[in-house]
Write a protein that holds these residues in place. Structure first.
Motif, PDB file in Angstrom:
ATOM      1  N   GLY A  25      82.391  79.319   1.972  1.00 36.63           N
ATOM      2  CA  GLY A  25      81.961  80.222   3.034  1.00 36.63           C
ATOM      3  C   GLY A  25      80.650  79.732   3.632  1.00 36.63           C
ATOM      4  O   GLY A  25      79.870  79.038   2.970  1.00 36.63           O
ATOM      5  N   LYS A  26      80.433  80.085   4.894  1.00 38.71           N
ATOM      6  CA  LYS A  26      79.200  79.667   5.563  1.00 38.71           C
ATOM      7  C   LYS A  26      77.998  80.227   4.803  1.00 38.71           C
ATOM      8  O   LYS A  26      77.974  81.384   4.418  1.00 38.71           O
ATOM      9  N   GLU A  64      83.690  80.329   8.563  1.00 40.56           N
ATOM     10  CA  GLU A  64      83.288  81.716   8.812  1.00 40.56           C
ATOM     11  C   GLU A  64      84.379  82.381   9.646  1.00 40.56           C
ATOM     12  O   GLU A  64      85.351  81.736  10.060  1.00 40.56           O
ATOM     13  N   ARG A  65      84.166  83.658   9.882  1.00 39.59           N
ATOM     14  CA  ARG A  65      85.118  84.428  10.660  1.00 39.59           C
ATOM     15  C   ARG A  65      85.424  83.707  11.973  1.00 39.59           C
ATOM     16  O   ARG A  65      84.528  83.210  12.644  1.00 39.59           O
ATOM     17  N   ASN A 107      86.556  86.320   6.950  1.00 38.19           N
ATOM     18  CA  ASN A 107      85.259  86.581   6.362  1.00 38.19           C
ATOM     19  C   ASN A 107      84.816  85.265   5.714  1.00 38.19           C
ATOM     20  O   ASN A 107      85.686  84.471   5.354  1.00 38.19           O
ATOM     21  N   SER A 136      81.146  86.527   7.756  1.00 36.11           N
ATOM     22  CA  SER A 136      80.687  86.482   9.129  1.00 36.11           C
ATOM     23  C   SER A 136      79.177  86.297   9.127  1.00 36.11           C
ATOM     24  O   SER A 136      78.469  86.928   8.344  1.00 36.11           O
ATOM     25  N   THR A 137      78.692  85.422   9.986  1.00 38.43           N
ATOM     26  CA  THR A 137      77.250  85.151  10.001  1.00 38.43           C
ATOM     27  C   THR A 137      76.485  86.276  10.680  1.00 38.43           C
ATOM     28  O   THR A 137      75.288  86.407  10.512  1.00 38.43           O
ATOM     29  N   ASN A 142      80.404  88.286   0.738  1.00 40.71           N
ATOM     30  CA  ASN A 142      80.509  87.075   1.554  1.00 40.71           C
ATOM     31  C   ASN A 142      81.705  86.208   1.158  1.00 40.71           C
ATOM     32  O   ASN A 142      81.793  85.042   1.550  1.00 40.71           O
TER      33      ASN A 142
END
Lengths: 236, 763
Positions: free
Chosen positions: B591-592, B618-619, B634, B636-637, B647
């Protein structure tokens, strides 16, 4: 019951192989020792007469043709009479003993020992369309021996056999020199006409000088055959 | 009966296999092919073989139906007799004991203190102890291709694990030992002697070669031998027994007649079998040696193939379950192939040529069995065997026996032998370690299907028949079979989704039809608690090595296209490192902002070291392969969420006509954000967030996405008491079908383009 070897008559333990288990191949009728004593011709051979070349000195050959065959080729009378000869075993001391036991002393059963190799080598060198012409014995000799060794060999091959040659009774070939053999009158006669289109293969037990098979081949050619070769059990 | 026993042995094997397996079209086909073959080839044996098959079939059914327990779960007090070697590994004691009811059970005891460990080491065979404890059913295999402990024990007529509350020698008393126990304790003494007197690097190998005991071998070294196809060298087999029997016979006839020597050896061989751990290969070799000796004594001629087949049938009568053991199968198939190929091997006169052909035949004949049990083979196996077989047979084995023998006669004199042995073993072990760690050149093919096994069989036999005429082109068929096996997943129109049972944690395997993509969402991972020195085991259980990698290899996975790590919790990514070590990964997806988590940051470093591409998603991100689309919902930043769980990567996709939502450990807050961003989201299958914790899978989410099926990846009796009963209630209230890995083991969804079906390991 364990089998007995056809040659040495000792009991032996046959070794099972994959093809024994899974295919219809029959077990060997010789023990491993006797089988190994046979020398197959499987290396370089003279392209004409099928003689093994690996022990032949270079002065006795020209390329893949041996001097013997060169002499036949240079003779206008004999040139091209015989397309080729092929043999199964080297005619060494062992083979000499085995063949004389088989042929002169009448141990007919030994032919089983040749079956596998004869079939294999024949199919390797000759077409399955071939018609077999066994070298005949004179009536007197046939009576004396009880069977014709060339015809017996031909019968191993399950191909059509054309027993059309006849011969006059003469002294045995094995008692004559090369020169005498070549000078001989052709002893073969044809009994009937030939199927001309099929390749003919003359069958004999031993090829020594090649005189016998060439005499036979000449008769066949005179009758119109175009493709005549020969196949023998042993090559001297 | 000359060489005809083989047809009966095959019939017997068929009978046993039929008696144990479910009747199927496939077995019926094999049976008819064999009957037809017999009818054509050996008509006189047809009825004898038919009777053999039926006899062994009934015998197997009889044995299996009588393999039942008479103990019950309610029992607490036990009087047990120690009848097998007692192994203490770290803080765990394991042995097989006989209860008063004359049923064997597997005893497993976790030792509590170092003091207790010392006391327990005084336990010896033949003791009778009274213990309080509980009986548990052994585990069945919870994942495809995994080891089935329940079946393994059942084959030894063991149905229970006995777990004592406490266990001490004070509650034990010595009783007279049976001769069998005496032999085993002599063996134990011998093993201890080797451990005490031999240099540490040689102990494992010498114990293996002399007593057939591999427990002291270093785990990674043993794995190396296994991986390179050399492990058979460490098993006692035909060559050992031949060497020993030959040496003993030669020695004995100096003092006595041949007949007496033969009888002595006939008595000693069963003793030797027990002393060397009675593994299938030892039993086979000793049994064959005994038949040969007996035949020589009675002056009966018997062919090696008949000896092998007699041995096979005798072993199947004594222990019909043996047929299903890898050791039994490999030992017999290789011996069989070598005996039948003997005329072919003898065609070659040079000894090097014979060695090469022998190795080739052994390797090729074992291949399908190795693939079935171990899923892979190493290309180095063949050249290394050519070097190692003579090394072991002519140097290491004789040296081991010699130095041990000399040690018992006059200890100081053994040191030069031990020194030489240590040198040789060190070099060979280094060599094995080098190849297995640097370039094992393993080819992972997966477990072959029955159809492929038949293809292998036909190809191999054809190759051997061709080899008899000194033609090598037959091996091309074997290569073709391997090729077909390698490409079979790419032809398969089925894809699958498997929730691998990794205990408490997540690991989801997604394979697209025709293997257009292989994705792994999380890897599972088990936190190991720090242990003291005395507690450390030879082999520490690890999710990656013991569950996920065997599953991937069994499936024939040669690389993973994407390894998604939803978030940085250990139960989701703990095994990632060992998986990346063993299975090539093309891309690591996190994930981001995932590198904020130290565990993920560390993982990214490992990935970079291995030149694995790392992608932060990310999203809004998505990828597709043909018609298969995968959407990242998901993290999301924008949300500025800092909690790791919230997250988590959330993945949405459509597979087999169903829509899927994989939520990682997403909790209430994350769910709310998800619904806010995707108000129209509906799914058929929901991978329940956070193992069914009450903090996830809230009512609004269920109302919004309306799933039909819920999958919960959760450990049996986990410390967090997941899944929470309220979550289950909420799911049930919506009429959602629930599959749980703690109850169902691995959950598998097999699908084509339009539809699919769920199956579970433990229905």
């Amino acid at each position: 019951m364990r089998p007995y070897c056809l040659l040495c008559h000792h009991c032996y333990q046959p070794r099972v192989s994959w093809s024994d288990l899974l295919t219809l191949k029959k077990g060997d009728c010789l023990c491993a020792t006797c089988r190994r004593s046979f020398s197959l011709i499987d290396s370089d051979i003279c392209s004409d007469c099928g003689r093994p070349l690996d022990h032949l000195d270079h002065s006795y050959r020209d390329g893949d043709v041996c001097n013997d065959c060169l002499r036949w080729q240079n003779d206008n009378e004999w040139k091209g009479v015989l397309a080729k000869n092929r043999s199964v075993y080297v005619y060494d001391d062992v083979m000499k003993e085995v063949i004389s036991r088989w042929k002169f002393r009448g141990d007919y059963a030994i032919i089983e020992a040749f079956r596998h190799d004869v079939c294999r080598v024949f199919s390797h060198h000759f077409s399955s369309e071939s018609v077999l012409v066994p070298i005949p014995l004179s009536r007197e000799r046939l009576y004396e021996r009880g069977f014709n060794q060339a015809k017996a060999l031909a019968e191993l091959l399950s191909l059509p056999i054309l027993d059309i040659l006849e011969r006059d009774h003469l002294e045995k070939q094995s008692k004559k020199s090369r020169h005498e053999r070549l000078q001989m009158e052709n002893v073969f006669r044809l009994r009937m006409s030939l199927p001309l289109e099929k390749p003919l293969v003359i069958i004999d037990d031993i090829y020594t000088t090649g005189a016998t098979v060439r005499h036979a081949a000449k008769r066949l050619r005179q009758a119109g055959a175009t493709d005549v070769s020969s196949f023998t059990l042993a090559r001297a | 009966m000359k060489d005809n026993l083989i047809y009966m042995a095959v019939a017997a094997i068929g009978g046993i296999a039929l008696g144990y397996s479910q009747p199927s079209l496939f077995s019926f086909l094999l049976l008819s092919v064999y009957s037809f073959f017999l009818f054509v080839r050996k008509r006189q044996l047809f009825f004898l073989c038919a009777i053999t098959t039926v006899g062994f079939y009934l015998y197997m059914i009889y044995t299996d139906s009588h393999n039942r327990t008479i103990l019950s779960e309610k029992m607490n007090d036990f009087s047990i007799r120690l009848i097998a070697p007692i192994t203490i590994d770290g803080d765990r004691l394991k042995t097989i004991v006989k209860t008063k009811q004359h049923e064997n059970v597997q005893l497993i005891y976790v030792i509590k203190t170092e003091q207790e460990k010392k006391q327990l080491s005084m336990l010896t065979l033949g003791m009778v102890c009274s213990v309080k404890g509980t009986l548990e059913r052994p585990q069945r295999s919870r994942n495809p291709y995994a080891f089935d402990y329940q079946q393994y024990l059942r084959f030894q007529h063991i149905h229970w694990l006995l777990k004592p509350h406490s266990f001490s020698p004070h509650h034990c008393r010595n009783t007279p030992r049976t001769w069998y126990e005496t032999l085993l304790s002599i063996r134990q003494k011998g093993l201890d002697d080797i451990k005490q007197y031999f240099p540490a690097s040689t102990v494992g190998i010498v114990q293996a070669l002399v007593y057939g005991e591999r427990s002291q071998m270093d785990d990674s070294l043993l794995e190396g031998y296994q991986q390179l196809g050399l492990v058979h060298l460490l098993a006692i087999s035909g060559s050992h027994v031949t060497l020993l029997v030959g040496a003993c016979f030669y020695f004995l006839i100096r003092f006595t007649t041949r007949e007496t020597a033969t009888i002595l050896l006939l008595i000693l061989l069963p003793v030797y079998t027990v002393m060397t751990g009675a593994s299938p290969s030892v039993i086979r070799a000793s049994f064959m040696a005994m038949i040969v000796l007996f035949a020589a004594y009675k002056k009966i001629a018997i062919s090696p193939l008949d000896v092998l087949c007699l041995t096979c049938m005798a072993m199947l009568i004594l222990q019909p379950y043996a047929l299903f053991q890898a050791g039994f199968q490999l030992s017999f198939i290789v011996s069989f192939a070598l005996i039948v190929s003997l005329p072919c091997i003898l065609q070659f006169s040079a000894s090097l040529a014979r060695l090469i052909v022998t190795t080739l035949i052994a390797q090729v004949s074992a291949l399908p069995f190795l693939l079935y049990h171990f899923f892979e083979f190493s290309l180095f196996s063949f050249p290394l065997n050519i070097a190692f077989v003579p090394l072991y047979s002519f140097i290491i084995l004789p040296l081991s026996l010699l130095s041990l023998g000399v040690h018992y006669v006059y200890a100081p004199a053994s040191s030069p032998f031990v020194w030489a042995l240590e040198r040789v073993i060190t070099i060979s072990n280094d060599c094995v370690t080098f190849f297995s760690s640097h370039a094992p050149l393993s080819i992972v093919l997966g477990r072959p299907s029955p159809f492929l096994l038949v293809c292998y069989g036909i190809a191999i036999v054809l190759a051997f028949i061709r080899l008899e005429n000194k033609r090598y082109d037959g091996f091309l068929y074997v290569l073709i079979a391997i090729f077909c096996h390698a490409v079979s997943p790419y032809i398969d129109r089925y894809g699958e989704v498997v929730i691998v049972d990794v205990g408490q944690g997540d690991c989801i395997y997604i394979e697209l039809p025709h293997r257009k993509g292989v994705y792994l969402i999380d890897t599972g991972g088990m936190l190991s608690f720090s242990k003291e020195q005395w507690q450390m085991r030879q082999h520490e259980w690890e999710v990656g090595k013991d569950v996920v990698i065997p599953f991937l290899k069994g499936n024939g996975v040669r690389h993973i296209d994407k390894l998604l790590i939803t978030h940085g919790d250990y139960d989701h990514m703990g095994a990632a490192k060992s998986i990346m070590n063993d299975v090539p990964v093309k891309q690591l997806v996190i994930g981001k902002g995932g590198t904020r988590n130290s565990l993920q940051a560390e993982l990214v470093d490992v990935a970079k070291e291995k030149h694995i591409a790392v992608k932060e998603v990310e999203r809004g991100d998505s990828w597709y392969v043909n018609d298969f689309r995968f959407y990242i919902l998901n993290p999301s930043t924008q949300s500025q969420e800092t909690d790791d769980n919230n997250n988590s990567i959330v993945l949405y996709t459509k597979l087999g006509g169903l829509s899927w939502l994989f939520t990682g450990d997403l909790e209430e807050k994350g769910e709310e954000q998800l619904m806010e961003a995707f108000p129209q989201l509906r799914v058929n299958v929901l991978k329940v967030g956070h193992h069914g914790s009450d903090t996830s899978t809230k009512e609004p989410l269920l109302q919004a996405i309306q799933p039909d099926i819920a999958l919960i990846s959760v450990g049996k009796q986990n410390r967090y008491h997941h899944p929470h009963p309220d979550v289950i209630k909420r799911l049930q209230a919506h009429g959602i079908t629930i599959w749980r890995t703690d109850q169902n083991g691995a959950i598998r969804f097999l699908y084509t383009k339009k539809r699919g079906t769920f199956t579970v390991m433990l229905p």
